[in-house]
Design a protein around this motif. Structure first.
Motif, PDB file in Angstrom:
ATOM      1  N   LEU A  78       0.808  -1.221   0.000  1.00  0.00           N
ATOM      2  CA  LEU A  78       0.000   0.000   0.000  1.00  0.00           C
ATOM      3  C   LEU A  78       0.836   1.263   0.000  1.00  0.00           C
ATOM      4  CD1 LEU A  78      -2.468  -1.068   2.817  1.00  0.00           C
ATOM      5  CD2 LEU A  78      -2.799  -1.333   0.361  1.00  0.00           C
ATOM      6  N   ARG A  79       0.187   2.349  -0.394  1.00  0.00           N
ATOM      7  CA  ARG A  79       0.703   3.703  -0.180  1.00  0.00           C
ATOM      8  C   ARG A  79      -0.241   4.348   0.823  1.00  0.00           C
ATOM      9  NH1 ARG A  79       3.473   6.546  -4.545  1.00  0.00           N
ATOM     10  NH2 ARG A  79       3.887   7.943  -2.814  1.00  0.00           N
ATOM     11  N   VAL A  80       0.211   5.423   1.449  1.00  0.00           N
ATOM     12  CA  VAL A  80      -0.633   6.128   2.407  1.00  0.00           C
ATOM     13  C   VAL A  80      -0.628   7.615   2.057  1.00  0.00           C
ATOM     14  CG1 VAL A  80       1.243   6.408   4.098  1.00  0.00           C
ATOM     15  CG2 VAL A  80      -1.141   6.458   4.867  1.00  0.00           C
ATOM     16  N   ALA A  81      -1.768   8.244   2.264  1.00  0.00           N
ATOM     17  CA  ALA A  81      -1.892   9.683   2.036  1.00  0.00           C
ATOM     18  C   ALA A  81      -2.546  10.311   3.252  1.00  0.00           C
ATOM     19  CB  ALA A  81      -2.720   9.972   0.788  1.00  0.00           C
ATOM     20  N   VAL A  82      -2.113  11.529   3.556  1.00  0.00           N
ATOM     21  CA  VAL A  82      -2.688  12.309   4.650  1.00  0.00           C
ATOM     22  C   VAL A  82      -3.099  13.651   4.077  1.00  0.00           C
ATOM     23  CG1 VAL A  82      -2.265  13.371   6.900  1.00  0.00           C
ATOM     24  CG2 VAL A  82      -1.252  11.141   6.374  1.00  0.00           C
ATOM     25  N   PHE A  94       0.539  12.273  -0.591  1.00  0.00           N
ATOM     26  CA  PHE A  94       1.244  11.054  -0.222  1.00  0.00           C
ATOM     27  C   PHE A  94       2.119  11.323   0.996  1.00  0.00           C
ATOM     28  CE2 PHE A  94       0.518   9.750  -4.717  1.00  0.00           C
ATOM     29  CZ  PHE A  94      -0.169   8.582  -4.429  1.00  0.00           C
ATOM     30  N   ALA A  95       2.201  10.343   1.881  1.00  0.00           N
ATOM     31  CA  ALA A  95       2.966  10.477   3.114  1.00  0.00           C
ATOM     32  C   ALA A  95       3.884   9.272   3.271  1.00  0.00           C
ATOM     33  CB  ALA A  95       2.010  10.575   4.312  1.00  0.00           C
ATOM     34  N   LYS A  96       4.801   9.381   4.215  1.00  0.00           N
ATOM     35  CA  LYS A  96       5.669   8.262   4.573  1.00  0.00           C
ATOM     36  C   LYS A  96       5.030   7.548   5.760  1.00  0.00           C
ATOM     37  CE  LYS A  96       9.716  10.821   3.173  1.00  0.00           C
ATOM     38  NZ  LYS A  96      10.782  11.676   3.677  1.00  0.00           N
ATOM     39  N   TRP A  97       5.291   6.260   5.882  1.00  0.00           N
ATOM     40  CA  TRP A  97       4.668   5.453   6.931  1.00  0.00           C
ATOM     41  C   TRP A  97       5.049   5.908   8.329  1.00  0.00           C
ATOM     42  CZ3 TRP A  97       0.580   2.594   6.140  1.00  0.00           C
ATOM     43  CH2 TRP A  97       0.323   2.125   4.850  1.00  0.00           C
ATOM     44  N   ASP A  98       6.173   6.600   8.473  1.00  0.00           N
ATOM     45  CA  ASP A  98       6.579   7.054   9.811  1.00  0.00           C
ATOM     46  C   ASP A  98       6.222   8.516  10.065  1.00  0.00           C
ATOM     47  OD1 ASP A  98       8.458   8.097   8.044  1.00  0.00           O
ATOM     48  OD2 ASP A  98      10.196   7.466   9.202  1.00  0.00           O
ATOM     49  N   VAL A 134      -6.842  10.320   6.656  1.00  0.00           N
ATOM     50  CA  VAL A 134      -5.864   9.315   6.233  1.00  0.00           C
ATOM     51  C   VAL A 134      -6.520   8.367   5.237  1.00  0.00           C
ATOM     52  CG1 VAL A 134      -4.369   7.433   7.016  1.00  0.00           C
ATOM     53  CG2 VAL A 134      -4.685   9.454   8.463  1.00  0.00           C
ATOM     54  N   VAL A 135      -5.788   8.058   4.170  1.00  0.00           N
ATOM     55  CA  VAL A 135      -6.265   7.108   3.160  1.00  0.00           C
ATOM     56  C   VAL A 135      -5.155   6.100   2.916  1.00  0.00           C
ATOM     57  CG1 VAL A 135      -7.077   6.809   0.793  1.00  0.00           C
ATOM     58  CG2 VAL A 135      -7.657   8.882   2.038  1.00  0.00           C
ATOM     59  N   PHE A 136      -5.497   4.823   2.958  1.00  0.00           N
ATOM     60  CA  PHE A 136      -4.586   3.750   2.584  1.00  0.00           C
ATOM     61  C   PHE A 136      -4.937   3.381   1.142  1.00  0.00           C
ATOM     62  CE2 PHE A 136      -5.161   3.302   7.201  1.00  0.00           C
ATOM     63  CZ  PHE A 136      -3.865   3.596   7.577  1.00  0.00           C
ATOM     64  N   ILE A 137      -3.955   3.445   0.239  1.00  0.00           N
ATOM     65  CA  ILE A 137      -4.203   3.306  -1.186  1.00  0.00           C
ATOM     66  C   ILE A 137      -3.699   1.954  -1.682  1.00  0.00           C
ATOM     67  CG2 ILE A 137      -3.752   4.333  -3.448  1.00  0.00           C
ATOM     68  CD1 ILE A 137      -3.199   6.988  -1.762  1.00  0.00           C
ATOM     69  N   THR A 138      -4.606   1.189  -2.238  1.00  0.00           N
ATOM     70  CA  THR A 138      -4.256  -0.116  -2.788  1.00  0.00           C
ATOM     71  C   THR A 138      -3.694   0.062  -4.202  1.00  0.00           C
ATOM     72  OG1 THR A 138      -6.499  -0.424  -3.601  1.00  0.00           O
ATOM     73  CG2 THR A 138      -6.002  -1.336  -1.430  1.00  0.00           C
ATOM     74  N   PRO A 139      -2.933  -0.919  -4.687  1.00  0.00           N
ATOM     75  CA  PRO A 139      -2.396  -0.824  -6.056  1.00  0.00           C
ATOM     76  C   PRO A 139      -3.538  -0.728  -7.059  1.00  0.00           C
ATOM     77  CG  PRO A 139      -1.451  -2.692  -4.872  1.00  0.00           C
ATOM     78  CD  PRO A 139      -2.541  -2.137  -4.020  1.00  0.00           C
ATOM     79  N   VAL A 140      -3.281   0.015  -8.117  1.00  0.00           N
ATOM     80  CA  VAL A 140      -4.282   0.189  -9.163  1.00  0.00           C
ATOM     81  C   VAL A 140      -3.708  -0.361 -10.460  1.00  0.00           C
ATOM     82  CG1 VAL A 140      -5.647   1.874 -10.460  1.00  0.00           C
ATOM     83  CG2 VAL A 140      -5.175   2.264  -8.040  1.00  0.00           C
TER      84      VAL A 140
END
Length: 90
Positions: A60-64, A68-72, A81-87
Motif C-alpha cells: 500500500l501507499r498512504v496519504a494524509v 502522499f505520506a511516509k509510513w513514519d 488518512v487514506v490507505f491506497i491499494t495498487p491500481v
C-alpha cells in the motif's frame, strides 16, 4: 485505539477506505481517536488487525490530507488518512 490513555491525550482523525479495504472493513469511512504518537504504520497495523485486511502494508501507499505520506510521518488532530491499494492500468 489506545489502552490506558486519558481521553484528553487523544487526537481525532478520519480514515477513508477504498477498493478492497472498504469491502473488508465493511465501510468507506471511520472516525478514530488515537494517541498523537501513533505512526501511520501503527495505525494501519491496528486497523488491519481490527478489520482483518488481506493486504500487507508493503503493498500500500498512504496519504494524509490528500498528499502522499511516509509510513513514519506523524498524525495530527483532524487529519484525513487514506490507505491506497495498487491500481492496475491498461
Amino acid at each position: 485505539m489506545t489502552d490506558v490513555t486519558n481521553a484528553h491525550d487523544l487526537i481525532n482523525i478520519n480514515v477513508l477506505y477504498f477498493a478492497s479495504l472498504a469491502d473488508e472493513a465493511n465501510r468507506q469511512e471511520e472516525k478514530l481517536a488515537v494517541t498523537p504518537s501513533t505512526s501511520l504504520a501503527q495505525l494501519y497495523a491496528q486497523l488491519s488487525e481490527k478489520h482483518r485486511f488481506s493486504r500487507p502494508q508493503a503493498d500500500l501507499r498512504v496519504a494524509v490530507n490528500d498528499y502522499f505520506a511516509k509510513w513514519d510521518d506523524p498524525i495530527n488532530d483532524g487529519d484525513s488518512v487514506v490507505f491506497i491499494t495498487p491500481v492496475a492500468g491498461g
